[in-house]
Design a protein around this motif. Structure first.
Motif, PDB file in Angstrom:
ATOM      1  N   TYR A 172       1.096   7.850 -10.416  1.00 53.62           N
ATOM      2  CA  TYR A 172       1.138   7.006  -9.225  1.00 53.62           C
ATOM      3  C   TYR A 172      -0.232   6.924  -8.584  1.00 53.62           C
ATOM      4  N   SER A 208      -1.798  -0.721 -11.830  1.00 50.07           N
ATOM      5  CA  SER A 208      -1.222   0.585 -11.547  1.00 50.07           C
ATOM      6  C   SER A 208       0.278   0.428 -11.332  1.00 50.07           C
ATOM      7  N   GLY A 209       0.979   1.560 -11.488  1.00 50.03           N
ATOM      8  CA  GLY A 209       2.420   1.526 -11.393  1.00 50.03           C
ATOM      9  C   GLY A 209       2.940   2.469 -10.333  1.00 50.03           C
ATOM     10  N   THR A 210       3.841   1.990  -9.517  1.00 50.45           N
ATOM     11  CA  THR A 210       4.403   2.810  -8.447  1.00 50.45           C
ATOM     12  C   THR A 210       5.297   3.904  -8.984  1.00 50.45           C
TER      13      THR A 210
END
Lengths: 112, 116
Positions: free
Chosen positions: B102, B95-97
């Motif tokens: 998000y 996952s990506g901040t």
């Protein structure tokens, strides 16, 4: 600690029937709630999510509303199709912890 | 985007052998997770990384399990020595901040491990 409780399966429905899969949770902070779907032999796909109380997540005819007062996030669909046959997982992430806590999964079988 | 890539898809080995599972997360994602799925215990977290640093390894069963993330595009989960009770499907997710999705985790197809 955090936990997610789902209704036991399998759930067997006829095509075009109404679907409800119950999910309740316990969390120490302010969780985000998710429904994931797993088709046979595949990984998990996000179906929908809600990040705060009273949010409604929706996708592909499925809906779930984040109910803080009842700590619930029930999955619903008005008319299921054979192609919806899969295992559905309710899950949460909590404040300060990005990892998902999953329920046990509910297998849905839709018959033509 | 190719999604999360895991290899091998299937692994059959004998008890006592070393097993290495591999994962390539989605480019730009800064979180990587390893989960295990069994009939008895369902889906459970083993370990997760943020910016290549292990954040929570409380789910790692015992010293036989180890995980590394030497760079942002590669992670391994190693079992040495393997035992029949390690038989499961192992999923990697990322996952990506910074992305619009998000907190959404994207899962790989999994590695089905069978230890005889």
């Amino acid at each position: 600690g955090n936990s997610v409780t789902q209704m036991e399966g399998p759930v067997t429905l006829s095509e075009e029937a109404f679907l409800t899969i119950n999910c309740t949770y316990t969390a120490t902070g302010y969780p985000s709630l998710f429904w994931y779907v797993q088709y046979p032999g595949e990984g998990l796909q996000l179906l929908l999510k809600a990040t705060k109380a009273d949010d409604k997540g929706s996708n592909k005819g499925f809906e779930a509303t984040y109910r803080k007062e009842t700590t619930s996030f029930h999955l619903e669909k008005g008319s299921v199709q054979v192609s919806d046959s899969a295992v559905y997982f309710c899950a949460l992430t909590d404040t300060g912890r990005r990892a998902l806590t999953f329920g046990s999964g509910t297998r849905l079988q839709v018959q033509p | 985007d190719a999604g999360v890539i895991q290899s091998p898809r299937h692994e059959v080995t004998e008890m006592g052998q070393e097993v290495t599972l591999r994962c390539k997360p989605i480019s730009g994602h800064d979180y990587l997770f390893w989960y295990r799925q069994t009939m008895m215990r369902g889906l459970e977290l083993l370990i997760y990384f943020n910016n290549n640093v292990p954040i929570d390894d409380s789910g790692m069963p015992e010293d036989r399990f180890s995980a590394k993330m030497p760079n942002a595009s590669f992670s391994t989960l190693k079992i040495q020595p393997s035992e029949p009770r390690d038989s499961a499907v192992y999923f990697c997710a990322s996952s990506g901040t910074a992305s619009s999705s998000y907190n959404e985790q994207f899962f790989g197809p999994g590695t089905r491990l069978t230890v005889l």
